[in-house]
Design an enzyme around this catalytic site. Structure first.
Site, PDB file in Angstrom:
ATOM      1  N   ASP A 261       0.815  -1.223   0.000  1.00 44.77           N
ATOM      2  CA  ASP A 261       0.000   0.000   0.000  1.00 44.77           C
ATOM      3  C   ASP A 261       0.847   1.272   0.000  1.00 44.77           C
ATOM      4  O   ASP A 261       2.069   1.226   0.211  1.00 44.77           O
ATOM      5  CB  ASP A 261      -0.958  -0.007   1.208  1.00 44.77           C
TER       6      ASP A 261
ATOM      7  N   HIS B 186      -7.179  -4.787   9.980  1.00 48.05           N
ATOM      8  CA  HIS B 186      -6.875  -4.544   8.564  1.00 48.05           C
ATOM      9  C   HIS B 186      -5.587  -5.247   8.143  1.00 48.05           C
ATOM     10  O   HIS B 186      -4.690  -5.462   8.957  1.00 48.05           O
ATOM     11  CB  HIS B 186      -6.864  -3.041   8.216  1.00 48.05           C
TER      12      HIS B 186
ATOM     13  N   GLU C 153      -9.495  -1.859   5.169  1.00 49.22           N
ATOM     14  CA  GLU C 153     -10.153  -1.600   6.446  1.00 49.22           C
ATOM     15  C   GLU C 153     -11.423  -2.453   6.560  1.00 49.22           C
ATOM     16  O   GLU C 153     -11.935  -2.947   5.547  1.00 49.22           O
ATOM     17  CB  GLU C 153     -10.535  -0.111   6.523  1.00 49.22           C
TER      18      GLU C 153
ATOM     19  N   ASN D  10      -7.634  -2.919  14.131  1.00 48.85           N
ATOM     20  CA  ASN D  10      -9.007  -3.204  13.705  1.00 48.85           C
ATOM     21  C   ASN D  10      -9.052  -4.406  12.753  1.00 48.85           C
ATOM     22  O   ASN D  10     -10.070  -4.683  12.148  1.00 48.85           O
ATOM     23  CB  ASN D  10      -9.626  -1.968  13.021  1.00 48.85           C
TER      24      ASN D  10
HETATM   25  P1  PGA Z   1       2.142  -1.694  12.764  1.00 49.95           P
HETATM   26  O1  PGA Z   1       0.999  -1.627  11.681  1.00 49.95           O
HETATM   27  O2  PGA Z   1       3.126  -2.695  12.278  1.00 49.95           O
HETATM   28  O3  PGA Z   1       2.702  -0.310  12.809  1.00 49.95           O
HETATM   29  O4  PGA Z   1       1.481  -2.112  14.055  1.00 49.95           O
HETATM   30  C1  PGA Z   1       0.474  -2.809  11.184  1.00 49.95           C
HETATM   31  C2  PGA Z   1      -0.651  -2.484  10.242  1.00 49.95           C
HETATM   32  O5  PGA Z   1      -1.340  -1.479  10.462  1.00 49.95           O
HETATM   33  O6  PGA Z   1      -0.853  -3.256   9.297  1.00 49.95           O
END
Ligand code: PGA
Length: 243
Positions: free
Chosen positions: A67, A138, A143, A136
């Site tokens: 992404d 994702h 999302e 959450n």
């Molecule tokens: P993080 O993010 O590694 O900073 O916890 C993971 C994500 O949001 O996919």
């Protein structure tokens, strides 16, 4: 599904980096699906360490990232291109022409998504896809929603994602509210998947994702369907997992 419970973040990173290293050694032109965020930082550090010891050769490796934020240039330190360059690509002998990330500066979302789909179609299945997970649930920036959108899309970031990531934007402008993200078809199409997570903030969502119903409201739950999924967790992230 194979779950590897490690003592701490460092061990979790060694574990995930070990699996990726095996792939690079056994398939020198492998297509790696890569992720950004705090979780993979130590994993990339370990890959760089192994490269510096002469154990890994990235010269023929190809990559596709999950992404990118919309409206953020590659020079912006918060862009995922900048992250990848600084955490991995600039530190190993990869050919940057073989590294792919959605174009956050493309203002036509339809074009940005179709262009990235074309790259994904051309490169083919990832040999291994590295994933983190949001609080959450994702994966990439997919999302929680009403459907598993298969291909690259322009998404509105969830409030919790904006809250989690806006701290990084304090000195470099506003946190974008949209991102381009690889879709579920391309994620699940990977030959192997590593889901990595650490910290107690991920414990509850991990249990829901790995043992609860498969639903787009918990995007990572779709990973239950993958035939070759390895989950690398530290003790805190694994604390509530009954899988
Ligand atoms: P993080 O993010 O590694 O900073 O916890 C993971 C994500 O949001 O996919």
């Amino acid at each position: 599904m194979k779950i590897i419970k490690c003592h701490n973040y460092q061990e979790m990173c060694l574990c995930a980096a070990g699996i990726i290293s095996e792939e690079i050694i056994s398939c020198p032109s492998a297509l790696l699906g890569l992720a950004t965020g705090s979780t993979p930082v130590g994993i990339y550090k370990e890959l760089v360490r192994r490269f510096n010891k002469g154990e890994l050769d990235f010269s023929r490796i190809r990559t596709v990232n999950l992404d990118e934020y919309v409206g953020i240039s590659p020079e912006n330190p918060q862009s995922y291109r900048f992250f990848m360059d600084n955490n991995l690509f600039n530190l190993v002998n990869i050919d940057k022409a073989n590294t792919h990330i959605p174009d956050g500066m493309e203002t036509d979302p339809h074009k940005a998504c179709r262009d990235y789909d074309e790259i994904l179609d051309r490169e083919g299945k990832t040999d291994i896809q590295l994933l983190g997970i949001g609080r959450n649930g994702h994966i990439g920036f997919n999302e929680p929603s009403d459907s598993f959108y298969p291909r690259t899309s322009c998404v509105k970031l969830a409030k919790s994602t904006i809250e989690a990531n806006s701290r990084f934007f304090e000195n470099s402008g506003h946190m974008p509210e949209q991102a381009y993200t690889m879709g579920f078809y391309d994620i699940i199409n990977a030959k192997k998947i590593i889901l990595a997570a650490y910290g107690k903030g991920k414990a509850e969502i991990l249990n829901r994702a790995l043992t609860g119903p498969i639903t787009p409201q918990v995007p990572a739950s779709i990973l239950q369907l993958h035939p070759n999924l390895t989950v690398c967790l530290d003790e805190q992230a694994a604390a509530l997992t009954t899988a």
